[in-house]
Design an enzyme around this catalytic site. Structure first.
Site, PDB file in Angstrom:
ATOM      1  CG  LEU A  33      -2.052   5.978   9.227  1.00 59.09           C
ATOM      2  CD1 LEU A  33      -1.051   4.827   9.366  1.00 59.09           C
ATOM      3  CD2 LEU A  33      -1.689   6.845   8.022  1.00 59.09           C
ATOM      4  CD  GLU A  35      -8.453  -0.885   3.889  1.00 62.42           C
ATOM      5  OE1 GLU A  35      -8.265  -1.064   5.106  1.00 62.42           O
ATOM      6  OE2 GLU A  35      -7.908  -1.589   3.005  1.00 62.42           O
ATOM      7  CG  HIS A  37      -3.601   6.880   4.913  1.00 63.51           C
ATOM      8  ND1 HIS A  37      -4.514   7.312   5.847  1.00 63.51           N
ATOM      9  CD2 HIS A  37      -3.175   7.996   4.281  1.00 63.51           C
ATOM     10  CE1 HIS A  37      -4.630   8.625   5.781  1.00 63.51           C
ATOM     11  NE2 HIS A  37      -3.832   9.065   4.843  1.00 63.51           N
ATOM     12  CB  SER A 185     -10.732  12.339   3.554  1.00 63.61           C
ATOM     13  OG  SER A 185     -10.107  13.499   4.019  1.00 63.61           O
TER      14      SER A 185
HETATM   15  N1  LIG Z   1      -9.326   7.594   0.003  1.00 62.16           N
HETATM   16  C1  LIG Z   1      -8.068   7.524  -0.394  1.00 62.16           C
HETATM   17  N2  LIG Z   1      -7.699   6.653  -1.347  1.00 62.16           N
HETATM   18  C2  LIG Z   1      -6.419   6.580  -1.790  1.00 62.16           C
HETATM   19  N3  LIG Z   1      -5.432   7.373  -1.314  1.00 62.16           N
HETATM   20  C3  LIG Z   1      -5.736   8.238  -0.357  1.00 62.16           C
HETATM   21  C4  LIG Z   1      -7.058   8.380   0.154  1.00 62.16           C
HETATM   22  N4  LIG Z   1      -7.065   9.329   1.103  1.00 62.16           N
HETATM   23  C5  LIG Z   1      -5.806   9.780   1.180  1.00 62.16           C
HETATM   24  N5  LIG Z   1      -5.007   9.153   0.312  1.00 62.16           N
HETATM   25  C6  LIG Z   1      -3.597   9.421   0.061  1.00 62.16           C
HETATM   26  O1  LIG Z   1      -2.831   9.172   1.218  1.00 62.16           O
HETATM   27  C7  LIG Z   1      -1.717  10.051   1.232  1.00 62.16           C
HETATM   28  C8  LIG Z   1      -1.669  10.758   2.550  1.00 62.16           C
HETATM   29  O2  LIG Z   1      -2.795  11.607   2.657  1.00 62.16           O
HETATM   30  P1  LIG Z   1      -3.215  12.363   3.973  1.00 62.16           P
HETATM   31  O3  LIG Z   1      -2.424  11.835   5.115  1.00 62.16           O
HETATM   32  O4  LIG Z   1      -3.315  13.811   3.750  1.00 62.16           O
HETATM   33  O5  LIG Z   1      -4.652  11.770   4.208  1.00 62.16           O
HETATM   34  P2  LIG Z   1      -6.027  12.241   3.711  1.00 62.16           P
HETATM   35  O6  LIG Z   1      -6.982  11.185   4.040  1.00 62.16           O
HETATM   36  O7  LIG Z   1      -5.877  12.730   2.295  1.00 62.16           O
HETATM   37  O8  LIG Z   1      -6.371  13.390   4.665  1.00 62.16           O
HETATM   38  P3  LIG Z   1      -6.916  14.786   4.367  1.00 62.16           P
HETATM   39  O9  LIG Z   1      -7.412  14.865   2.949  1.00 62.16           O
HETATM   40  O10 LIG Z   1      -7.985  14.945   5.364  1.00 62.16           O
HETATM   41  O11 LIG Z   1      -5.655  15.573   4.569  1.00 62.16           O
HETATM   42  C9  LIG Z   1      -1.915  11.034   0.066  1.00 62.16           C
HETATM   43  O12 LIG Z   1      -1.137  10.610  -1.030  1.00 62.16           O
HETATM   44  C10 LIG Z   1      -3.376  10.889  -0.208  1.00 62.16           C
HETATM   45  O13 LIG Z   1      -3.731  11.210  -1.539  1.00 62.16           O
END
Ligand SMILES: Nc1ncnc2c1ncn2[C@@H]1O[C@H](COP(=O)(O)OP(=O)(O)OP(=O)(O)O)[C@@H](O)[C@H]1O
Ligand SMILES: CC(C)(CO)[C@@H](O)C(=O)[O-]
Ligand code: BAL
Length: 284
Positions: A33, A35, A37, A185
């Site tokens: 997780l 910021e 998330h 991310s």
């Molecule tokens: N920078 C961000 N801003 C807003 N929402 C985000 C962001 N990064 C991820 N999310 C959202 O959080 C939720 C969970 O995403 P996930 O756990 O795949 O994380 P991630 O950071 O997108 O990781 P990765 O892209 O490396 O898989 C998804 O709905 C994703 O779009």
């Protein structure tokens, strides 16, 4: 915060909460997780009585086994972060229970999955749709929160909700960025120091394209972005597209006043990153 691993337990727990009239907000994640998330979770905590987060690195949505193996897993730290934002329930199931048999489900999203992430990650959205359907059945949320960073995923989930008549409101939350513009991310954790600096190129490329929107033809903007990334060490562009923001279909030209999405995917070293910007042509 309740931490629940078993499917039968989350079902019973959520049934009881729904029966007592609670409004349930849900943030599905794959953990590690950050910021981005946490903002989704804070929004859910503000707008609902109960907030549920799931952490599940879903094997069926990975088209690349190495990406699955190396996906960051930081459960203990995640639990602390979830407590700090007032999450009420963490659902963290084992793959064996989510997939009691090999998944044979086949979804079809038509043109929506023929482009960008769907085109470049075969099977990815089938895995996302499968696991999101299962999670919605387990958690029975009123609202579910997804990040704009995964713009095509939000469109797929909205189509899924319509097609299967899920009684869930899908909320798209804006992308949260680092100070230098890099979209947060979980995969950023896999970048070394140099690559981390280089990774801002995705956001810089989107800004460059935005600056030219409405002034230069779409084709010229695409060539400019390709040339911009081609000059950078350790960077390989997978796609850059200017698309209609709901259908995600590529646009050959843009009109004044139109809303468009600029979408990019690129490897930085061996780490594949995506980003996008929503732009209103009246505002450029
Ligand atoms: N920078 C961000 N801003 C807003 N929402 C985000 C962001 N990064 C991820 N999310 C959202 O959080 C939720 C969970 O995403 P996930 O756990 O795949 O994380 P991630 O950071 O997108 O990781 P990765 O892209 O490396 O898989 C998804 O709905 C994703 O779009
Ligand atoms: C929605 C999701 C949790 C499904 O595994 C995943 O694709 C993600 O984290 O964006
Ligand atoms: N954040 C989207 C999930 C994935 O890349 O597999």
């Amino acid at each position: 915060m309740e931490v629940i691993e078993r499917v039968s337990t989350i079902r019973d727990h959520m049934k009881a909460l729904r029966c007592s009239g609670k409004r349930i907000g849900f943030v599905p994640t794959m953990g590690a997780l950050h910021e981005g998330h946490l903002q989704l979770l804070r929004a859910s905590a503000q707008e609902n009585d109960v907030t549920v987060c799931s952490i599940f690195v879903n094997p069926t949505q990975f088209n690349n086994p190495e990406d699955y193996k190396l996906y960051p897993r930081t459960m203990e730290k995640d639990i602390e972060l979830l407590k700090s934002v007032g999450c009420d329930v963490l659902f963290a199931p084992q793959a064996e229970e989510v997939y009691v048999q090999q998944s044979l489900l086949q979804f079809s999203f038509g043109p929506l999955e023929a482009v960008m992430e769907g085109e470049h990650r075969p099977g990815h959205f089938n895995g996302v749709a499968t696991v999101v359907s299962k999670l919605f059945h387990f958690v029975q949320p009123h609202r579910a929160y997804f990040g704009q960073k995964d713009l095509q995923q939000v469109a797929i989930v909205k189509q899924l909700v319509q097609a299967l008549n899920f009684d869930v409101e899908v909320v798209r939350y804006p992308t949260i960025r680092e100070e230098d513009g890099l979209a947060m991310s979980s995969r950023n954790k896999r970048l070394d120091q140099k690559q981390r600096q280089t990774a801002t190129i995705l956001h810089r490329a989107l800004q460059l394209a935005k600056d030219q929107l409405g002034q230069k033809p779409v084709y010229t903007i695409k060539v400019t972005v390709e040339a911009f990334l081609a000059g950078e060490d350790q960077v390989e562009l997978e796609y850059f597209e200017i698309v209609e923001p709901d259908t995600l279909q590529p646009l050959a030209e843009v009109q004044p006043g139109q809303e468009v999405a600029l979408c990019i995917a690129a490897f930085v070293g061996s780490v594949r990153l995506i980003d996008n910007l929503l732009v209103n042509l009246n505002e450029v």
